[in-house]
Design an enzyme around this catalytic site. Structure first.
Site, PDB file in Angstrom:
ATOM      1  N   ARG A 131       0.846  -1.210   0.000  1.00  0.00           N
ATOM      2  CA  ARG A 131       0.000   0.000   0.000  1.00  0.00           C
ATOM      3  C   ARG A 131       0.875   1.251   0.000  1.00  0.00           C
ATOM      4  NH1 ARG A 131      -1.910   1.266   6.137  1.00  0.00           N
ATOM      5  NH2 ARG A 131      -0.476  -0.104   7.222  1.00  0.00           N
ATOM      6  N   GLU A 162     -18.458   4.422  -0.995  1.00  0.00           N
ATOM      7  CA  GLU A 162     -17.664   3.747  -2.027  1.00  0.00           C
ATOM      8  C   GLU A 162     -18.443   3.555  -3.330  1.00  0.00           C
ATOM      9  OE1 GLU A 162     -18.148   2.597   1.059  1.00  0.00           O
ATOM     10  OE2 GLU A 162     -16.210   2.930   2.003  1.00  0.00           O
ATOM     11  N   PHE A 188     -14.272  -3.064   0.523  1.00  0.00           N
ATOM     12  CA  PHE A 188     -15.281  -2.080   0.120  1.00  0.00           C
ATOM     13  C   PHE A 188     -15.180  -1.742  -1.369  1.00  0.00           C
ATOM     14  CE2 PHE A 188     -13.798  -1.094   4.533  1.00  0.00           C
ATOM     15  CZ  PHE A 188     -14.725  -1.927   5.137  1.00  0.00           C
ATOM     16  N   HIS A 238      -5.325  -3.329   1.834  1.00  0.00           N
ATOM     17  CA  HIS A 238      -5.840  -4.118   2.969  1.00  0.00           C
ATOM     18  C   HIS A 238      -6.552  -5.381   2.496  1.00  0.00           C
ATOM     19  CE1 HIS A 238      -4.843  -0.320   4.766  1.00  0.00           C
ATOM     20  NE2 HIS A 238      -5.093  -0.766   5.977  1.00  0.00           N
ATOM     21  N   ASP A 268      -8.026  -5.850  12.680  1.00  0.00           N
ATOM     22  CA  ASP A 268      -9.390  -5.393  12.380  1.00  0.00           C
ATOM     23  C   ASP A 268     -10.367  -6.558  12.233  1.00  0.00           C
ATOM     24  OD1 ASP A 268      -8.903  -2.741  12.574  1.00  0.00           O
ATOM     25  OD2 ASP A 268      -8.942  -2.310  10.423  1.00  0.00           O
ATOM     26  N   ARG A 292      -1.657  -4.574   3.579  1.00  0.00           N
ATOM     27  CA  ARG A 292      -1.428  -3.627   4.681  1.00  0.00           C
ATOM     28  C   ARG A 292      -0.070  -3.858   5.340  1.00  0.00           C
ATOM     29  NH1 ARG A 292      -2.092  -4.231  10.329  1.00  0.00           N
ATOM     30  NH2 ARG A 292      -2.222  -2.220  11.372  1.00  0.00           N
TER      31      ARG A 292
END
Lengths: 280, 315
Positions: free
Chosen positions: B10, B58, B83, B109, B117, B167
């Protein structure tokens, strides 16, 4: 609006309605009700308001139109055909294998279609992107989007409304075709979006309420929208679903049903009489 | 031994976008309130006027990107894989894929290495979703060098591209001086005749390590890096499958619909009789924990590849 222009637009709108009936009858499917409610507004946009050139449909500085309520493609096709983007005769190929005229607008196939659409709620986002692009590049074209009143039940419409207002897209003008009916019935009964004007106001739009079959009001609203600075405009047009064909008017059942042979004859006769009266 | 440099892909995404800001005047970057995490904040700092925050919306972001592309811009629309590919699937399909608009989707991610998460944010379905969209290119780079090259290649390519980033910081094994990215072409990292390991994304580093470990056991493994999952380099894969007769695929993604299935289809459709073992996430959700620990827990380490290879070869 001067009377000559009004007469011309009325005649063209009547021909557009005949194109809608012709296309859906030949296809034996499609969406005549909402096409007929939108016909006057689309006719005004393409024949009086928008900077478009049928000979050069992709010219960079053209105004854009996004039919967010993509199922009323028959009205858009008829409007584009009469404006000279492709032959009127082609309307009879609607929804047939090999035809460019897909059930919902396909920008890759049809000259004059600025955005593919049909999945409700998505067109207004694309219109926002086009308007934002103009802001980024300094282009001075305007972007027009047409939404259904049932369509605004989609949450994405309000995501887009927030975006348009946040980025002060005053080159964007959305129109809600408020014919009051959706597939399952009256929008008030299915899932009321009212008050539509107050909602768009709350989202930061300049809002104009009009009768969507009155060319004077349509013209005044679009001209007013051009003068608004710093915010997008929403025109809420009260319309009649099925407008112009007596047995289709205000009937939710004509949302997505094509006229049979007998109904086709009656509808074309009615519209033909209206046309003759206008051309007198 | 010198410490191997580690970079999250990322970061490579954000850094390359920032470089491209000056090189491509019609490149715009969109994000959905995750610029700090997707690293598009680096582009925002370099070129704030062409950074468009869409807020936590999104679906609209994908539609706006479509409109920007229709008007001649090159938008990179960024969010977490969950998303970008999940929530906004239908907007990607209908507003970007169907009109084949020149939108790049930068999805960070991805996979279970998201870590703490937990399952709601660990997308192991995005490759499967994106590869079903006609005309969509799907790229899953393995390290910093490859990710940077992939972003540049995507910007040059005309058409929709899905880019998948991680990530977690991962080893940089490619040499920026010699690395060459060619869209749709796999890379043979190690020649071998006993078994083929086809890896993608963060699993490529594990596959390279497995190749060395297998060598010590006297097993000659061919290691292939597939950065472009669609279009797939079928020729390279089928050649390896027919020459080694045994294939292991590994991906930080569900074994349903991802690289493994794409490889199986290519091998079967080309009539190659070959056993394929699919390593990945086996029809389950992830959970919270450090990303690296989850990779280990889900059996996606070099040692697991070695184990599968030995089983396949009866050793």
């Amino acid at each position: 609006m001067n009377s000559n222009l009004k007469k011309e637009l009325s005649i063209t709108a009547c021909k557009v309605r005949m194109g809608v009936i012709e296309g859906t009858h030949c296809a034996k499917s499609g969406h005549p009700g909402g096409s007929l409610s939108a016909a006057d507004i689309m006719t005004y946009l393409y024949f009086s308001q928008m900077n478009v050139d049928p000979q050069n449909p992709n010219k960079p500085d053209r105004d854009r139109f996004v039919l967010s309520k993509g199922h009323v493609a028959p009205a858009l096709y008829a409007t584009l055909a009469h404006r000279g983007f492709f032959p009127v005769e082609e309307l009879k190929t609607l929804r047939k294998i090999g035809s460019r005229l897909q059930g919902h607008p396909d920008m890759k196939k049809i000259p004059g279609v600025d955005m593919s659409s049909g999945s409700l709620g998505q067109g207004i986002s694309a219109a926002c992107g086009m308007a934002k692009a103009a802001k980024l590049t300094g282009a001075d074209y305007r972007v027009y989007a047409m939404l259904g009143d049932g369509e605004i039940q989609e949450g994405q419409v309000w995501e887009a409304a927030m975006f348009a207002s946040h980025y002060q897209l005053d080159n964007l003008c959305v129109l809600v075709d408020n014919n009051g009916l959706q597939i399952d019935g009256n929008i008030k009964d299915v899932m009321s979006p009212y008050p539509i004007d107050k909602k768009f106001e709350a989202f930061g739009f300049h809002v104009i309420n009009i009768d969507g079959h009155d060319f004077d009001q349509i013209e005044a609203a679009y001209k007013e929208a051009c003068t608004v600075k710093g915010k997008p405009t929403a025109i809420i047009a009260k319309t009649v679903k099925g407008k112009g064909v007596s047995f289709m008017e205000n009937q939710a059942s004509w949302h997505g049903t094509a006229p049979n042979d007998e109904q086709y004859e009656i509808a074309m006769k009615e519209l033909g009489e209206q046309l003759a009266a206008l051309e007198k | 031994m010198a410490e191997i440099k580690k970079v999250a892909t990322r970061d490579s995404y954000g850094a390359t976008l920032a470089e491209l800001a000056a090189e491509i005047p019609n490149l715009v970057v969109l994000d959905a309130d995750l610029a700090g995490a997707t690293k598009t904040a680096k582009f925002k700092a370099a070129c704030p006027e062409r950074f468009i925050d869409c807020g936590i919306a999104e679906g609209n972001m994908m539609g706006v990107a479509a409109g920007l592309a229709a008007a001649g811009m090159i938008p990179f629309a960024s969010s977490f894989a969950m998303f970008a590919a999940g929530r906004a699937f239908e907007q990607v399909r209908n507003s970007i894929g169907y009109p084949h608009l020149n939108v790049k989707i930068g999805a960070t991610h991805a996979g279970i290495s998201v870590g703490e998460d937990g399952a709601t944010h660990q997308c192991c379905e995005d490759i499967a979703l994106m590869r079903t969209i006609p005309g969509m290119v799907v790229i899953n780079p393995a390290d910093d060098v490859e990710a940077r090259a992939a972003v540049r290649a995507a910007a040059q390519y005309v058409g929709p591209v899905y880019l998948r980033f991680g990530r977690m910081a991962v080893p940089v094994f490619n040499d920026p001086e010699t690395y060459h990215f060619e869209l749709g072409k796999g890379i043979v990292l190690r020649e071998g005749k006993d078994v083929t390991v086809v890896a993608t994304g963060l699993m490529v580093a594990e596959a390279i390590e497995a190749g060395k470990m297998l060598e010590e056991k006297g097993i000659d493994a061919r290691i292939i890096n597939i950065h472009t999952i669609k279009p797939l380099d079928e020729e390279l894969i089928c050649k390896a499958a027919s020459e080694t007769g045994k294939v292991i695929t590994i991906e930080e993604h569900s074994v349903i619909g991802g690289l493994g299935d794409a490889v199986c289809a290519a091998v079967c459709e080309n009539g190659i009789g070959c056993k394929v073992v699919k390593m990945g996430v086996h029809d389950e959700f992830g959970h919270s924990g450090p990303g690296g620990d989850l990779i280990t827990e889900f059996g996606l380490r070099a040692a697991n590849i070695v184990e599968e290879a030995c089983k396949l070869l009866g050793k």
